[in-house]
Design a protein around this motif. Structure first.
Motif, PDB file in Angstrom:
ATOM      1  N   HIS A 123      -3.997  -0.795  21.794  1.00  0.00           N
ATOM      2  CA  HIS A 123      -3.377  -1.956  22.452  1.00  0.00           C
ATOM      3  C   HIS A 123      -3.770  -2.011  23.941  1.00  0.00           C
ATOM      4  N   TYR A 181      -4.653  -2.600  27.642  1.00  0.00           N
ATOM      5  CA  TYR A 181      -4.298  -3.485  28.768  1.00  0.00           C
ATOM      6  C   TYR A 181      -5.408  -3.424  29.817  1.00  0.00           C
ATOM      7  N   PHE A 213       2.233  -2.309  13.156  1.00  0.00           N
ATOM      8  CA  PHE A 213       1.941  -3.116  14.342  1.00  0.00           C
ATOM      9  C   PHE A 213       3.003  -4.200  14.417  1.00  0.00           C
ATOM     10  N   ASP A 265      -0.554 -15.032  22.466  1.00  0.00           N
ATOM     11  CA  ASP A 265      -0.319 -13.863  21.603  1.00  0.00           C
ATOM     12  C   ASP A 265      -0.981 -14.176  20.267  1.00  0.00           C
ATOM     13  N   TRP A 305      -3.443 -10.851  24.216  1.00  0.00           N
ATOM     14  CA  TRP A 305      -2.046 -11.060  24.605  1.00  0.00           C
ATOM     15  C   TRP A 305      -1.891 -11.106  26.118  1.00  0.00           C
ATOM     16  N   MET A 357      11.003  -8.804  30.555  1.00  0.00           N
ATOM     17  CA  MET A 357      10.726  -7.385  30.212  1.00  0.00           C
ATOM     18  C   MET A 357      10.968  -6.518  31.449  1.00  0.00           C
ATOM     19  N   ARG A 383       3.344   6.053  19.553  1.00  0.00           N
ATOM     20  CA  ARG A 383       3.248   5.947  21.023  1.00  0.00           C
ATOM     21  C   ARG A 383       4.462   6.566  21.712  1.00  0.00           C
ATOM     22  N   VAL A 397      -6.704  -8.595  18.962  1.00  0.00           N
ATOM     23  CA  VAL A 397      -5.473  -9.223  19.452  1.00  0.00           C
ATOM     24  C   VAL A 397      -5.655  -9.544  20.926  1.00  0.00           C
ATOM     25  N   HIS A 453       5.781  -1.340  17.116  1.00  0.00           N
ATOM     26  CA  HIS A 453       4.418  -0.790  17.138  1.00  0.00           C
ATOM     27  C   HIS A 453       4.339   0.648  16.642  1.00  0.00           C
TER      28      HIS A 453
END
Ligand code: TA6
Length: 282
Positions: free
Chosen positions: A155, A157, A68, A198, A231, A241, A84, A229, A80
């Motif tokens: 992770h 979203y 991670f 974060d 973020w 980004m 993925r 987590v 990560h």
């Protein structure tokens, strides 16, 4: 409800009816769509997300494994972990009365030599899409003859109306690493997002996300996971980004189930561990 193999380059399984949308890509076994009947999308995906074999998807539920955070081997290895970025093997896609269940697996046959993590393993991701719940289950097995440790995260979203008005409860009193400041702290009261956030919280349980803009509340529960987590990149970090659209940061919040930092999982030969996250629309 009929599911179809998507035709985009990443392929995968999709159930796309007039008012229900579930989707997983083979790439990363990446859940990217969960829009139950009568709901707006619950998962967020950037309009500028890459859909390339060698890039992670920005949004949905990236599977972070076997580490991670930043890449290993001087960043020669992907952030990560490599899971993925790999095309997982589709094991099953079946419709149930509730919705769609999909199972993927990843193993050394697919990921080959990984100098930063040279172990014999099998990972399996089971995803159950339902009208009120999205269940994600990541099981890792040590198929070799030596013990190994790994980190992992689902992770996730979440799509939110405006992250600046979201309230996250359930983390009160939890100790966390603030990755923005590099300091450790204890959570006082509910979590509000007022700048780049974060944080890796230790020893946590269910979390409630109150999103007043659309008037939606979600419960994020988990098992087999020590960390939560939270973020949001806020303005500057998201602008830096390329796969984040302008001002998209206001519409997303990551609430991740993880085993990271000192909570990495150690497996003896033949042992396995399951981490699960459930998102429930209240
Ligand atoms: O889970 C939060 C985090 O570790 C942040 O530090 C940020 O790096 C985020 O993941 C996204 O990482 P990615 O490699 O997907 O850009």
């Amino acid at each position: 409800m009929a599911h179809e193999i998507t035709t985009n380059p990443l392929r995968g399984v999709e159930l796309n009816d007039s008012d229900v949308h579930y989707g997983v890509y083979d790439h990363g076994a990446h859940v990217w769509a969960w829009q139950p009947l009568g709901q707006d999308p619950v998962l967020w995906v950037s309009a500028k997300s890459e859909l390339e074999d060698d890039k992670p998807i920005r949004g949905g539920v990236p599977v972070c494994f076997p580490w991670f955070g930043p890449g290993r081997e001087g960043n020669l290895q992907p952030a990560h972990g490599f899971a993925r970025l790999a095309d997982w093997r589709l094991v099953d896609a079946s419709e149930t009365g509730e919705g769609l269940v999909v199972e993927y697996e990843l193993d050394n046959e697919i990921t080959g030599e990984q100098p930063a993590w040279p172990h014999a393993y099998r990972a399996r991701l089971r995803v159950a899409f339902g009208p009120r719940d999205l269940d994600l289950e990541l099981t890792v097995e040590n198929t070799g003859d030596e013990a190994f440790s790994y980190e992992e995260a689902l992770h996730t979203y979440l799509s939110v109306g405006d992250v600046r008005h979201v309230r996250v409860t359930g983390l009160e009193g939890a100790r966390y690493l603030d990755k923005v400041s590099g300091e450790w702290a204890d959570q006082v009261g509910e979590v509000e997002i007022t700048s780049e956030t974060d944080r890796v919280y230790l020893s946590t349980d269910d979390v409630l996300v109150d999103d007043p803009t659309p008037g939606r509340k979600l419960r994020i529960s988990k098992r087999g996971s020590a960390n939560t987590v939270v973020w949001n990149p806020w303005v500057a970090k998201s602008a830096a980004m390329p796969d984040f659209g302008d001002d998209e940061w206001t519409g997303m919040l990551c609430i991740e189930a993880a085993n990271a930092l000192d909570d990495a999982v150690r497996l003896e030969p033949g042992a396995s561990h399951t981490m699960a996250q459930r998102i429930t629309i209240l």
